[in-house]
Design a protein around this motif. Sequence first.
Motif, short mmCIF file in Angstrom:
data_model
loop_
_atom_site.label_atom_id
_atom_site.label_comp_id
_atom_site.label_asym_id
_atom_site.label_seq_id
_atom_site.Cartn_x
_atom_site.Cartn_y
_atom_site.Cartn_z
N ILE A 37 0.84 -1.20 0.00
CA ILE A 37 0.00 0.00 0.00
C ILE A 37 0.88 1.25 0.00
CG2 ILE A 37 -1.67 1.34 1.33
CD1 ILE A 37 -2.80 -1.33 2.35
N SER A 38 1.88 1.27 0.87
CA SER A 38 2.77 2.42 0.97
C SER A 38 3.50 2.67 -0.35
CB SER A 38 3.79 2.21 2.09
OG SER A 38 4.72 3.27 2.14
N ALA A 39 4.03 1.58 -0.93
CA ALA A 39 4.78 1.72 -2.19
C ALA A 39 3.87 2.19 -3.32
CB ALA A 39 5.43 0.39 -2.55
N PHE A 40 2.65 1.66 -3.38
CA PHE A 40 1.73 2.01 -4.47
C PHE A 40 1.35 3.49 -4.40
CE2 PHE A 40 -2.67 2.69 -5.85
CZ PHE A 40 -2.56 2.36 -7.20
N PHE A 41 0.89 3.94 -3.23
CA PHE A 41 0.41 5.32 -3.14
C PHE A 41 1.56 6.33 -3.23
CE2 PHE A 41 -3.48 3.33 -1.70
CZ PHE A 41 -4.44 4.13 -2.31
N SER A 42 2.74 5.96 -2.74
CA SER A 42 3.88 6.85 -2.90
C SER A 42 4.22 7.00 -4.38
CB SER A 42 5.09 6.30 -2.13
OG SER A 42 4.88 6.37 -0.74
N ARG A 43 4.17 5.89 -5.12
CA ARG A 43 4.47 5.91 -6.55
C ARG A 43 3.43 6.71 -7.33
NH1 ARG A 43 4.63 0.97 -7.08
NH2 ARG A 43 2.63 0.52 -8.09
N VAL A 44 2.15 6.50 -6.99
CA VAL A 44 1.08 7.20 -7.71
C VAL A 44 1.12 8.70 -7.42
CG1 VAL A 44 -1.42 7.47 -7.88
CG2 VAL A 44 -0.42 5.20 -7.86
N MET A 45 1.41 9.06 -6.17
CA MET A 45 1.47 10.48 -5.82
C MET A 45 2.56 11.19 -6.62
SD MET A 45 -0.75 11.60 -3.54
CE MET A 45 0.05 12.92 -2.61
N ILE A 46 3.68 10.53 -6.84
CA ILE A 46 4.75 11.11 -7.65
C ILE A 46 4.28 11.24 -9.10
CG2 ILE A 46 7.05 10.72 -8.60
CD1 ILE A 46 7.80 9.38 -5.96
N ALA A 47 3.59 10.20 -9.60
CA ALA A 47 3.16 10.18 -10.99
C ALA A 47 2.17 11.30 -11.31
CB ALA A 47 2.53 8.82 -11.32
N GLY A 88 1.45 14.92 -7.05
CA GLY A 88 0.78 15.25 -5.81
C GLY A 88 1.69 15.53 -4.63
N ASN A 89 3.00 15.31 -4.79
CA ASN A 89 3.93 15.56 -3.68
C ASN A 89 4.17 17.05 -3.52
OD1 ASN A 89 4.04 12.83 -3.51
ND2 ASN A 89 6.27 12.65 -3.65
N SER A 90 4.00 17.54 -2.30
CA SER A 90 4.21 18.96 -2.04
C SER A 90 5.38 19.21 -1.10
CB SER A 90 2.94 19.57 -1.43
OG SER A 90 2.65 18.96 -0.17
N ALA A 91 5.93 18.14 -0.54
CA ALA A 91 7.01 18.29 0.44
C ALA A 91 8.38 17.93 -0.14
CB ALA A 91 6.72 17.42 1.67
N GLY A 92 8.49 17.97 -1.46
CA GLY A 92 9.77 17.69 -2.08
C GLY A 92 9.96 16.23 -2.42
N PRO A 93 11.20 15.83 -2.76
CA PRO A 93 11.48 14.45 -3.16
C PRO A 93 11.20 13.47 -2.02
CG PRO A 93 13.30 15.92 -3.74
CD PRO A 93 12.38 16.70 -2.84
N GLY A 94 11.01 12.21 -2.38
CA GLY A 94 10.77 11.18 -1.39
C GLY A 94 9.36 10.64 -1.45
N ALA A 116 -7.70 0.52 5.09
CA ALA A 116 -6.45 1.00 5.70
C ALA A 116 -6.53 2.51 5.89
CB ALA A 116 -5.26 0.64 4.82
N PHE A 117 -5.75 2.99 6.85
CA PHE A 117 -5.54 4.42 7.02
C PHE A 117 -4.12 4.71 6.54
CE2 PHE A 117 -8.80 3.66 10.30
CZ PHE A 117 -9.75 4.57 9.86
N VAL A 118 -4.00 5.60 5.57
CA VAL A 118 -2.70 5.94 4.98
C VAL A 118 -2.35 7.36 5.40
CG1 VAL A 118 -1.40 6.21 2.84
CG2 VAL A 118 -3.14 4.41 3.02
N GLU A 119 -1.22 7.47 6.10
CA GLU A 119 -0.78 8.78 6.61
C GLU A 119 0.25 9.39 5.69
OE1 GLU A 119 1.45 10.63 10.57
OE2 GLU A 119 0.52 8.63 10.65
N MET A 120 0.02 10.64 5.31
CA MET A 120 0.91 11.35 4.40
C MET A 120 1.84 12.29 5.18
SD MET A 120 0.05 10.23 1.43
CE MET A 120 -1.33 9.39 0.62
N ARG A 121 2.84 12.82 4.48
CA ARG A 121 3.79 13.73 5.14
C ARG A 121 3.14 15.05 5.51
NH1 ARG A 121 8.69 13.93 0.89
NH2 ARG A 121 6.89 14.21 -0.48
N THR A 122 2.28 15.56 4.63
CA THR A 122 1.71 16.88 4.84
C THR A 122 0.20 16.86 4.64
OG1 THR A 122 1.90 17.59 2.53
CG2 THR A 122 3.83 17.93 3.95
N VAL A 123 -0.45 17.90 5.13
CA VAL A 123 -1.90 18.05 4.94
C VAL A 123 -2.22 18.22 3.46
CG1 VAL A 123 -3.88 19.55 5.42
CG2 VAL A 123 -2.23 19.04 7.24
N GLU A 124 -1.39 18.95 2.75
CA GLU A 124 -1.62 19.18 1.32
C GLU A 124 -1.54 17.88 0.54
OE1 GLU A 124 0.00 21.99 -2.38
OE2 GLU A 124 0.90 22.11 -0.37
N GLU A 125 -0.58 17.01 0.89
CA GLU A 125 -0.46 15.73 0.19
C GLU A 125 -1.65 14.82 0.46
OE1 GLU A 125 4.40 15.36 -0.28
OE2 GLU A 125 3.41 14.37 1.40
#
Length: 385
Positions: A52-62, A65-71, A86-95
């Motif tokens: 789940i983490s790998a999928f949503f991280s990959r899709v957000m980059i695609a 949707g990332n607002s907090a820089g690389p990663g 599942a509950f998926v926690e992001m780095r920022t509120v914007e993400e």
Amino acid sequence: MLQNVFPTDATQVNPLGSFPFLPVQAMSQQATRHARRVYVGGLPPLANEQTISAFFSRVMIAVGGNSAGPGDAVVNVYINHEKKFAFVEMRTVEEASNAMALDGVVFEGVSVRIRRPTDYNPSLAAALGPGHPSPHLNLAAAGLMPGATGDAEDQDRIFIGGLPYLFTEVQIKELLESFGPLRRFEVVKDRDTGNSKGYGFCTYQNPLDTDMACASLNGLKMGDKTLTVRRATSSSGQVKSEQECILAQARQHIAMQKMAFEASGMTIPGTEIGPVVTAEIPTKVLCLTEVITPQELFDDVEYGEILEDMKEEGQKFGDLIDVVIPRPEPDQKMVDGFGKVFLEYSDTIGCTKAKAALGGRKFGGNTAVAIFYPEDKYYKKDYAS
């Protein structure tokens, strides 16, 4: 539980003394968590925290949707395998807000649902960051189209049959919107005369409103006609239980009478409220009984599971603020409201929907009883009534 994959300084040097202190960002993590998490439902069977983490991280980059820089955008995942969410926690509120645009994205062959969690507080979140996805997201990179739901919309399309000719399209739409805002609505008309054929279709903006509308409206008598309301893709209509019909009848009859009075100043035959069915005054708090057993409340694990299940169920009907399940004191002393479940909503509309859906439902062989609870007593923690 997937641990935070981003290294952070746990402490910093305090120039005023030798004691370490948490940085401002770390101190605010708990306060912003409700706005940084998204609920993901309908997960595929083999999904786990890592995939789940790998999928949503990959899709957000695609999609950009990332607002907090690389990663990776995802920092934590909590999954309930049994309930497939599942509950998926992001780095920022914007993400997290950008992730809301991924509703319906296909993950391991399954179109998943993305919603705000029940503890999400819009008023508090407004001061923390954007509350809506960026309009510049490249959703096509994730196989999505802005403002469209594709197959998911077809699955949630509702057929409404048995529409009485007395009511206008505006009045029918008003009835349907009592369960939530509509995405689409149409009454099928005769090509030659332009008159209604007595049936139509609608789709709700929030798919969670679909089952509620079907359960509450299917079988409802309107004048000399009876509504048939079901998913358009279903081969057979969803049948309301007798108990649900009785509990929903008063509210629906009152709505019908009001619409009839406004339309023509006259009552509609068959919609009068008899002496057996009376309407309660709706409140924002619903009290449920006969849904849990005393033994379940003594065990911490069972209590936690019941609390989570009630939150998940309660949020289907509106903006759920809190769930209260009184339980015995550690010394086994009984407390007021023991055996009851209280669902607090932000408005009476959500509470009314929950009452119509949960009252009469079977829980462990028992038939649930649902009543509106006085708000003044609830806020005073008076659960005895």
